[in-house]
Design a protein around this motif. Structure first.
Motif, PDB file in Angstrom:
ATOM      1  N   ARG A  52       0.843  -1.201   0.000  1.00 41.30           N
ATOM      2  CA  ARG A  52       0.000   0.000   0.000  1.00 41.30           C
ATOM      3  C   ARG A  52       0.882   1.257   0.000  1.00 41.30           C
ATOM      4  O   ARG A  52       0.640   2.197  -0.749  1.00 41.30           O
ATOM      5  N   ARG A  69      -5.906   7.226  -7.677  1.00 42.54           N
ATOM      6  CA  ARG A  69      -5.081   6.564  -6.653  1.00 42.54           C
ATOM      7  C   ARG A  69      -5.910   5.509  -5.925  1.00 42.54           C
ATOM      8  O   ARG A  69      -5.428   4.414  -5.626  1.00 42.54           O
ATOM      9  N   ASN A  70      -7.154   5.853  -5.638  1.00 43.07           N
ATOM     10  CA  ASN A  70      -8.040   4.867  -5.025  1.00 43.07           C
ATOM     11  C   ASN A  70      -8.233   3.663  -5.940  1.00 43.07           C
ATOM     12  O   ASN A  70      -8.306   2.515  -5.487  1.00 43.07           O
ATOM     13  N   LEU A  73      -5.271   1.374  -5.638  1.00 47.69           N
ATOM     14  CA  LEU A  73      -5.314   0.613  -4.383  1.00 47.69           C
ATOM     15  C   LEU A  73      -6.333  -0.523  -4.470  1.00 47.69           C
ATOM     16  O   LEU A  73      -6.063  -1.645  -4.030  1.00 47.69           O
ATOM     17  N   PHE A  78      -6.368  -3.336  -1.879  1.00 52.43           N
ATOM     18  CA  PHE A  78      -6.367  -2.491  -0.687  1.00 52.43           C
ATOM     19  C   PHE A  78      -7.602  -1.594  -0.664  1.00 52.43           C
ATOM     20  O   PHE A  78      -8.223  -1.334  -1.697  1.00 52.43           O
TER      21      PHE A  78
END
Length: 262
Positions: A52, A69-70, A73, A78
Protein backbone atom coordinates in the motif's frame (compact mmCIF):
# COMPACT_ATOMS: atom_id res chain seq x y z
CA UNK A 1 -16.51 6.12 -9.02
CA UNK A 2 -14.02 3.42 -9.96
CA UNK A 3 -15.14 1.49 -13.03
CA UNK A 4 -15.37 -2.29 -13.19
CA UNK A 5 -12.84 -2.23 -16.03
CA UNK A 6 -10.31 -0.56 -13.74
CA UNK A 7 -10.99 -3.04 -10.94
CA UNK A 8 -10.47 -5.98 -13.30
CA UNK A 9 -7.18 -4.69 -14.69
CA UNK A 10 -3.93 -5.75 -12.99
CA UNK A 11 -2.42 -3.01 -10.87
CA UNK A 12 0.82 -3.32 -12.83
CA UNK A 13 -0.97 -2.41 -16.06
CA UNK A 14 -2.45 0.67 -14.40
CA UNK A 15 0.94 1.75 -13.07
CA UNK A 16 2.53 1.38 -16.48
CA UNK A 17 -0.32 3.33 -18.08
CA UNK A 18 0.17 6.24 -15.70
CA UNK A 19 3.94 6.19 -16.10
CA UNK A 20 3.63 6.30 -19.88
CA UNK A 21 1.01 9.06 -19.67
CA UNK A 22 3.52 11.10 -17.67
CA UNK A 23 6.20 10.21 -20.25
CA UNK A 24 8.54 8.81 -17.62
CA UNK A 25 10.94 5.94 -18.02
CA UNK A 26 11.06 3.20 -15.41
CA UNK A 27 14.48 4.52 -14.43
CA UNK A 28 13.19 8.06 -13.92
CA UNK A 29 10.24 6.92 -11.85
CA UNK A 30 12.48 4.66 -9.78
CA UNK A 31 14.85 7.55 -9.08
CA UNK A 32 12.05 9.82 -7.96
CA UNK A 33 10.50 7.13 -5.75
CA UNK A 34 13.93 6.06 -4.41
CA UNK A 35 13.55 2.42 -5.48
CA UNK A 36 15.33 0.36 -8.12
CA UNK A 37 14.25 0.35 -11.74
CA UNK A 38 14.15 -3.44 -11.43
CA UNK A 39 11.53 -3.14 -8.70
CA UNK A 40 9.40 -0.81 -10.83
CA UNK A 41 9.67 -3.27 -13.71
CA UNK A 42 8.65 -6.18 -11.48
CA UNK A 43 5.63 -4.21 -10.19
CA UNK A 44 4.45 -3.41 -13.71
CA UNK A 45 4.82 -6.98 -14.96
CA UNK A 46 3.21 -8.50 -11.86
CA UNK A 47 6.34 -10.33 -10.72
CA UNK A 48 6.19 -8.36 -7.46
CA UNK A 49 3.11 -7.34 -5.49
CA UNK A 50 3.15 -3.68 -4.41
CA UNK A 51 2.55 -2.66 -0.82
CA UNK A 52 0.00 0.00 0.00
CA UNK A 53 2.80 2.41 0.94
CA UNK A 54 4.63 1.79 -2.34
CA UNK A 55 1.50 2.47 -4.40
CA UNK A 56 0.94 5.75 -2.60
CA UNK A 57 4.59 6.72 -3.08
CA UNK A 58 4.50 5.97 -6.80
CA UNK A 59 1.15 7.74 -7.13
CA UNK A 60 2.64 10.84 -5.59
CA UNK A 61 5.61 10.83 -7.98
CA UNK A 62 3.29 10.28 -10.95
CA UNK A 63 0.92 13.03 -9.79
CA UNK A 64 -2.05 10.69 -10.11
CA UNK A 65 -5.43 12.25 -9.21
CA UNK A 66 -6.88 11.08 -5.89
CA UNK A 67 -9.78 9.23 -7.53
CA UNK A 68 -7.36 7.19 -9.65
CA UNK A 69 -5.08 6.56 -6.65
CA UNK A 70 -8.04 4.87 -5.03
CA UNK A 71 -8.47 2.82 -8.21
CA UNK A 72 -4.87 1.65 -8.00
CA UNK A 73 -5.31 0.61 -4.38
CA UNK A 74 -8.52 -1.28 -5.17
CA UNK A 75 -6.82 -3.06 -8.09
CA UNK A 76 -4.13 -4.24 -5.68
CA UNK A 77 -6.67 -5.44 -3.10
CA UNK A 78 -6.37 -2.49 -0.69
CA UNK A 79 -9.02 -0.17 0.66
CA UNK A 80 -9.20 3.34 -0.82
CA UNK A 81 -7.03 5.91 0.95
CA UNK A 82 -9.06 9.01 0.12
CA UNK A 83 -12.71 9.57 1.11
CA UNK A 84 -15.30 11.04 -1.22
CA UNK A 85 -18.15 13.13 0.20
CA UNK A 86 -20.89 15.20 -1.37
CA UNK A 87 -20.76 18.90 -0.54
CA UNK A 88 -24.01 18.49 1.39
CA UNK A 89 -22.51 15.85 3.70
CA UNK A 90 -21.72 16.83 7.29
CA UNK A 91 -17.92 16.41 6.95
CA UNK A 92 -17.96 18.88 4.06
CA UNK A 93 -19.84 21.64 5.88
CA UNK A 94 -16.73 23.76 6.39
CA UNK A 95 -15.77 23.40 2.72
CA UNK A 96 -19.27 24.33 1.56
CA UNK A 97 -19.24 27.42 3.79
CA UNK A 98 -15.82 28.44 2.50
CA UNK A 99 -16.98 28.10 -1.13
CA UNK A 100 -20.01 30.28 -0.41
CA UNK A 101 -17.83 32.93 1.24
CA UNK A 102 -15.34 32.90 -1.66
CA UNK A 103 -18.08 33.30 -4.27
CA UNK A 104 -19.55 36.23 -2.35
CA UNK A 105 -16.14 37.84 -1.89
CA UNK A 106 -15.47 37.64 -5.62
CA UNK A 107 -18.51 39.79 -6.45
CA UNK A 108 -19.08 41.73 -8.61
CA UNK A 109 -16.91 39.45 -10.80
CA UNK A 110 -18.83 36.41 -12.09
CA UNK A 111 -17.51 33.17 -10.56
CA UNK A 112 -18.53 29.51 -10.75
CA UNK A 113 -17.47 26.33 -8.99
CA UNK A 114 -17.15 23.32 -11.29
CA UNK A 115 -16.35 19.65 -10.83
CA UNK A 116 -13.92 17.48 -12.85
CA UNK A 117 -16.39 17.20 -15.75
CA UNK A 118 -17.16 20.93 -15.77
CA UNK A 119 -20.58 20.56 -14.19
CA UNK A 120 -21.76 23.63 -12.29
CA UNK A 121 -21.62 23.10 -8.53
CA UNK A 122 -22.30 26.68 -7.45
CA UNK A 123 -22.03 30.24 -8.71
CA UNK A 124 -22.55 33.81 -7.60
CA UNK A 125 -25.21 36.28 -8.70
CA UNK A 126 -22.97 37.97 -11.30
CA UNK A 127 -23.00 34.81 -13.45
CA UNK A 128 -26.36 36.03 -14.75
CA UNK A 129 -24.46 38.65 -16.77
CA UNK A 130 -22.95 35.82 -18.82
CA UNK A 131 -25.89 33.42 -19.05
CA UNK A 132 -28.68 35.89 -19.84
CA UNK A 133 -30.43 34.77 -23.03
CA UNK A 134 -29.34 31.12 -22.86
CA UNK A 135 -31.92 28.42 -23.55
CA UNK A 136 -33.73 27.33 -20.39
CA UNK A 137 -32.88 23.64 -20.91
CA UNK A 138 -29.17 24.41 -20.85
CA UNK A 139 -29.62 25.99 -17.43
CA UNK A 140 -31.38 22.95 -15.97
CA UNK A 141 -29.17 20.87 -13.61
CA UNK A 142 -26.78 19.33 -14.21
CA UNK A 143 -25.42 22.37 -16.04
CA UNK A 144 -22.19 21.82 -17.95
CA UNK A 145 -20.50 25.21 -18.19
CA UNK A 146 -18.49 24.35 -21.31
CA UNK A 147 -21.60 23.14 -23.12
CA UNK A 148 -23.40 26.29 -21.98
CA UNK A 149 -20.53 28.39 -23.32
CA UNK A 150 -20.25 26.85 -26.81
CA UNK A 151 -23.77 25.55 -27.52
CA UNK A 152 -25.56 27.44 -30.33
CA UNK A 153 -28.48 28.05 -27.95
CA UNK A 154 -26.19 29.00 -25.10
CA UNK A 155 -23.67 31.81 -24.86
CA UNK A 156 -22.07 31.14 -28.26
CA UNK A 157 -24.19 33.52 -30.38
CA UNK A 158 -23.21 36.40 -28.08
CA UNK A 159 -19.48 35.61 -27.87
CA UNK A 160 -17.71 38.07 -30.17
CA UNK A 161 -14.48 36.05 -30.41
CA UNK A 162 -16.15 32.64 -30.48
CA UNK A 163 -13.52 30.94 -32.66
CA UNK A 164 -10.70 32.07 -30.40
CA UNK A 165 -12.57 31.19 -27.21
CA UNK A 166 -13.64 27.79 -28.58
CA UNK A 167 -10.06 26.91 -29.55
CA UNK A 168 -8.88 27.94 -26.09
CA UNK A 169 -11.44 25.73 -24.33
CA UNK A 170 -10.79 22.71 -26.55
CA UNK A 171 -7.04 23.09 -26.07
CA UNK A 172 -7.55 23.29 -22.32
CA UNK A 173 -9.70 20.16 -22.37
CA UNK A 174 -6.98 18.37 -24.32
CA UNK A 175 -4.47 19.12 -21.58
CA UNK A 176 -6.93 17.90 -18.94
CA UNK A 177 -7.52 14.64 -20.81
CA UNK A 178 -3.77 14.09 -21.17
CA UNK A 179 -3.36 14.56 -17.43
CA UNK A 180 -6.30 12.43 -16.28
CA UNK A 181 -7.18 10.03 -19.11
CA UNK A 182 -10.85 10.69 -18.33
CA UNK A 183 -13.04 9.25 -21.14
CA UNK A 184 -16.00 11.47 -20.15
CA UNK A 185 -13.91 14.52 -21.04
CA UNK A 186 -13.08 12.91 -24.37
CA UNK A 187 -16.79 12.58 -25.16
CA UNK A 188 -17.38 16.16 -24.06
CA UNK A 189 -14.58 17.40 -26.33
CA UNK A 190 -16.09 15.61 -29.33
CA UNK A 191 -19.50 17.13 -28.58
CA UNK A 192 -18.14 20.67 -28.23
CA UNK A 193 -15.99 20.38 -31.37
CA UNK A 194 -19.09 19.43 -33.36
CA UNK A 195 -20.98 22.63 -32.50
CA UNK A 196 -21.16 25.11 -35.40
CA UNK A 197 -18.67 27.97 -35.39
CA UNK A 198 -18.25 30.25 -38.41
CA UNK A 199 -14.73 31.36 -37.46
CA UNK A 200 -13.55 28.04 -35.99
CA UNK A 201 -9.81 27.42 -35.77
CA UNK A 202 -8.26 24.00 -35.24
CA UNK A 203 -5.44 24.97 -32.93
CA UNK A 204 -5.05 26.99 -29.75
CA UNK A 205 -4.26 30.63 -30.56
CA UNK A 206 -1.10 30.33 -28.47
CA UNK A 207 -1.71 33.49 -26.48
CA UNK A 208 -0.76 33.59 -22.82
CA UNK A 209 -4.17 34.95 -21.85
CA UNK A 210 -7.34 34.53 -23.91
CA UNK A 211 -10.24 36.89 -23.10
CA UNK A 212 -13.88 36.17 -23.65
CA UNK A 213 -15.79 39.04 -25.28
CA UNK A 214 -19.54 38.82 -24.99
CA UNK A 215 -22.46 40.99 -26.08
CA UNK A 216 -24.89 41.90 -23.29
CA UNK A 217 -27.71 44.37 -22.71
CA UNK A 218 -25.07 46.55 -21.03
CA UNK A 219 -22.85 46.49 -24.11
CA UNK A 220 -19.87 44.35 -25.09
CA UNK A 221 -18.04 43.03 -22.02
CA UNK A 222 -14.54 41.56 -21.89
CA UNK A 223 -13.34 39.13 -19.24
CA UNK A 224 -10.14 37.29 -18.33
CA UNK A 225 -10.66 34.04 -16.47
CA UNK A 226 -8.58 32.57 -13.65
CA UNK A 227 -8.85 29.13 -12.05
CA UNK A 228 -8.41 28.42 -8.34
CA UNK A 229 -8.11 24.95 -6.82
CA UNK A 230 -7.91 23.82 -3.21
CA UNK A 231 -4.39 23.19 -1.93
CA UNK A 232 -3.36 19.69 -0.74
CA UNK A 233 -6.91 18.26 -0.54
CA UNK A 234 -7.41 14.84 1.04
CA UNK A 235 -10.98 14.31 -0.18
CA UNK A 236 -11.70 13.23 -3.76
CA UNK A 237 -14.55 15.71 -4.20
CA UNK A 238 -12.52 18.68 -2.96
CA UNK A 239 -9.56 17.70 -5.14
CA UNK A 240 -11.79 17.81 -8.22
CA UNK A 241 -13.38 21.22 -7.56
CA UNK A 242 -12.19 24.41 -9.24
CA UNK A 243 -13.34 28.02 -8.97
CA UNK A 244 -13.42 29.84 -12.30
CA UNK A 245 -13.53 33.64 -11.93
CA UNK A 246 -14.13 36.13 -14.74
CA UNK A 247 -12.32 39.42 -14.12
CA UNK A 248 -12.97 42.64 -16.02
CA UNK A 249 -10.48 42.97 -18.91
CA UNK A 250 -11.17 46.63 -19.65
CA UNK A 251 -12.45 49.78 -17.98
CA UNK A 252 -15.91 49.55 -19.55
CA UNK A 253 -16.47 46.04 -18.20
CA UNK A 254 -15.18 47.10 -14.78
CA UNK A 255 -17.72 49.92 -14.70
CA UNK A 256 -20.60 47.60 -15.64
CA UNK A 257 -19.53 45.20 -12.87
CA UNK A 258 -19.31 48.07 -10.40
CA UNK A 259 -22.86 49.16 -11.20
CA UNK A 260 -24.05 45.55 -10.99
CA UNK A 261 -22.56 45.28 -7.50
CA UNK A 262 -24.19 48.47 -6.22
Amino acid sequence: MTTLVERDRPVGDLLRQWRERRRMSQLELAGRAEVSARHVSFLETGRSRPTRAMLLRLSDQLDIPLRERNSLLLAAGFAPAYPEHALGDVPMAAVARAIGQILTALLPSPAVVVDRHWHLVDGNAAVALLTDGCAAELLEPPVNVLRLSLHPEGMAPRIVNLGQWRAHLLHRLGHQIAATGDPVLGDLTAELAAYPCADAVDTDPGELVVPIRIRTDAGELAFLSTTTVFGTPLDVTVAELAIETFHAADAGTAEVLRRFGD
